[in-house]
Design a protein around this motif. Structure first.
Motif, mmCIF file in Angstrom:
data_model
loop_
_atom_site.group_PDB
_atom_site.id
_atom_site.type_symbol
_atom_site.label_atom_id
_atom_site.label_comp_id
_atom_site.label_asym_id
_atom_site.label_seq_id
_atom_site.Cartn_x
_atom_site.Cartn_y
_atom_site.Cartn_z
ATOM 1 N N UNK A 7 2.406 46.693 -70.980
ATOM 2 C CA UNK A 7 1.810 45.411 -70.441
ATOM 3 C C UNK A 7 2.034 44.178 -71.096
ATOM 4 N N UNK A 8 1.873 43.011 -70.340
ATOM 5 C CA UNK A 8 1.944 41.862 -70.673
ATOM 6 C C UNK A 8 1.300 40.876 -69.773
ATOM 7 N N UNK A 9 1.109 39.426 -69.997
ATOM 8 C CA UNK A 9 0.170 38.666 -69.023
ATOM 9 C C UNK A 9 0.789 37.402 -68.980
ATOM 10 N N UNK A 10 0.426 36.861 -67.873
ATOM 11 C CA UNK A 10 0.425 35.276 -67.270
ATOM 12 C C UNK A 10 -0.883 34.963 -66.855
ATOM 13 N N UNK A 11 -1.418 34.198 -67.670
ATOM 14 C CA UNK A 11 -2.839 33.681 -67.224
ATOM 15 C C UNK A 11 -3.027 32.271 -67.655
ATOM 16 N N UNK A 38 -6.715 50.581 -65.779
ATOM 17 C CA UNK A 38 -5.344 50.413 -65.179
ATOM 18 C C UNK A 38 -4.378 50.191 -66.562
ATOM 19 N N UNK A 39 -4.946 49.338 -67.260
ATOM 20 C CA UNK A 39 -4.140 48.821 -68.437
ATOM 21 C C UNK A 39 -3.828 50.174 -69.493
ATOM 22 N N UNK A 40 -5.089 50.926 -69.572
ATOM 23 C CA UNK A 40 -4.990 52.158 -70.642
ATOM 24 C C UNK A 40 -4.172 53.266 -69.735
ATOM 25 N N UNK A 241 -6.219 37.932 -64.108
ATOM 26 C CA UNK A 241 -5.243 38.312 -63.413
ATOM 27 C C UNK A 241 -4.568 36.674 -62.654
ATOM 28 N N UNK A 242 -3.244 36.634 -62.589
ATOM 29 C CA UNK A 242 -2.401 37.988 -62.501
ATOM 30 C C UNK A 242 -1.962 38.416 -64.051
ATOM 31 N N UNK A 252 4.969 46.045 -65.738
ATOM 32 C CA UNK A 252 3.654 46.405 -64.937
ATOM 33 C C UNK A 252 3.076 45.140 -64.395
ATOM 34 N N UNK A 253 2.395 44.879 -63.589
ATOM 35 C CA UNK A 253 1.552 43.965 -62.830
ATOM 36 C C UNK A 253 0.337 44.194 -62.215
ATOM 37 N N UNK A 254 -0.546 43.302 -62.483
ATOM 38 C CA UNK A 254 -1.762 43.345 -61.659
ATOM 39 C C UNK A 254 -2.200 41.941 -60.905
ATOM 40 N N UNK A 255 -2.333 41.880 -59.887
ATOM 41 C CA UNK A 255 -2.461 40.503 -59.215
ATOM 42 C C UNK A 255 -3.755 40.002 -59.165
#
Length: 257
Positions: A7-11, A38-40, A241-242, A252-255
């Motif tokens: 995982x990684x993130x844009x926020x 979901x992350x785990x 999110x996202x 991976x991505x969660x919107x």
């Protein structure tokens, strides 16, 4: 328990935090909890679909025997035993109940002698039972999720910090989590004690990585370095999110969440 990460993130960045803001942004709100699971799962099972992992079981050769289910219950660490005991209280005579004496015998070691050759098959059969699936969820919450959120709140942490605690519980168990937290607290104050959230979480993740590198099976620290650190560097303390991240190089991505 065990894990694999992605995982990684844009926020939106946020700098500074008041511990009084922790409660409304807690990880145990339904949307945030789903995001955390979901992350785990991206780390433990290489998928965001955590509900597909009830039947998962294999020996990943990390010294903990069989690893199975939605958070990697292990035959060698006792948490799988507790799960099957709970299931048997709720569903006497279930397909896994006959394995309880052997689970007690192998707890504390890597061997699954006596569980073979039928335990893997029986685990997958049990996973079709809604009672067993619910037992997995309840044990996950009891031993990992609920204490992680409670302690994260007490330390003045928002959703990202509470998730970092949850992920550490999943991989290291309560005693391992305590050791990581204690090391972090020697280097930085928690927000509840007047420290900054970013500084404390940096110290916690540093301690977490050090703990992982002491275990040959967990030397890939991408679940921290290309996921949780990524969110922290973006200032996304609320896990908004996202979210984009990688674990073991897989994206991976969660919107929304």
């Amino acid at each position: 328990m065990n894990a694999i990460s992605r995982r990684g993130v844009l926020a939106l960045p946020f700098f500074g935090v008041s511990p009084f803001r922790a409660a409304p942004l807690a990880l145990d709100t339904p949307a945030k909890k789903e995001l955390a699971l979901q992350l785990v799962s991206s780390a433990e099972n290489s998928t965001l679909d955590w509900r597909s992992q009830y039947p998962y079981i294999e020996d990943i050769h990390d010294g903990r025997g069989y690893t199975a289910g939605i958070i990697g219950f292990c035959s060698g660490t006792g948490d799988m035993l507790k799960l099957v005991e709970l299931y048997t209280r709720r569903r006497p005579g279930n397909v896994l109940a006959r394995h309880l004496p052997t689970l007690r015998a192998v707890s504390g070691g890597a061997s699954h002698r006596g569980l073979d050759p039928f335990f893997v098959r029986d685990w997958r059969v049990a996973a079709r039972d809604a009672v067993f699936r619910r037992a997995q969820e309840d044990e996950r919450d009891r031993v990992c999720f609920t204490p992680a959120v409670r302690r994260g709140r007490a330390d003045g942490l928002r959703a990202l910090g509470q998730f970092a605690y949850f992920d550490a519980y999943v991989m290291h168990g309560e005693s391992g989590f305590d050791a990581v937290r204690e090391q972090a607290r020697r280097r930085a104050r928690t927000p509840a004690r007047g420290g900054t959230e970013t500084a404390y979480l940096t110290a916690f993740l540093d301690a977490r990585v050090a703990a992982m590198r002491r275990e040959p099976a967990h030397r890939d620290t991408s679940r921290v370095d290309t996921a949780q650190r990524l969110f922290l560097r973006a200032g996304n303390l609320d896990l908004t999110p996202p979210l984009e991240w990688k674990v073991y190089g897989d994206p991976y991505r969660i919107d929304r969440g």
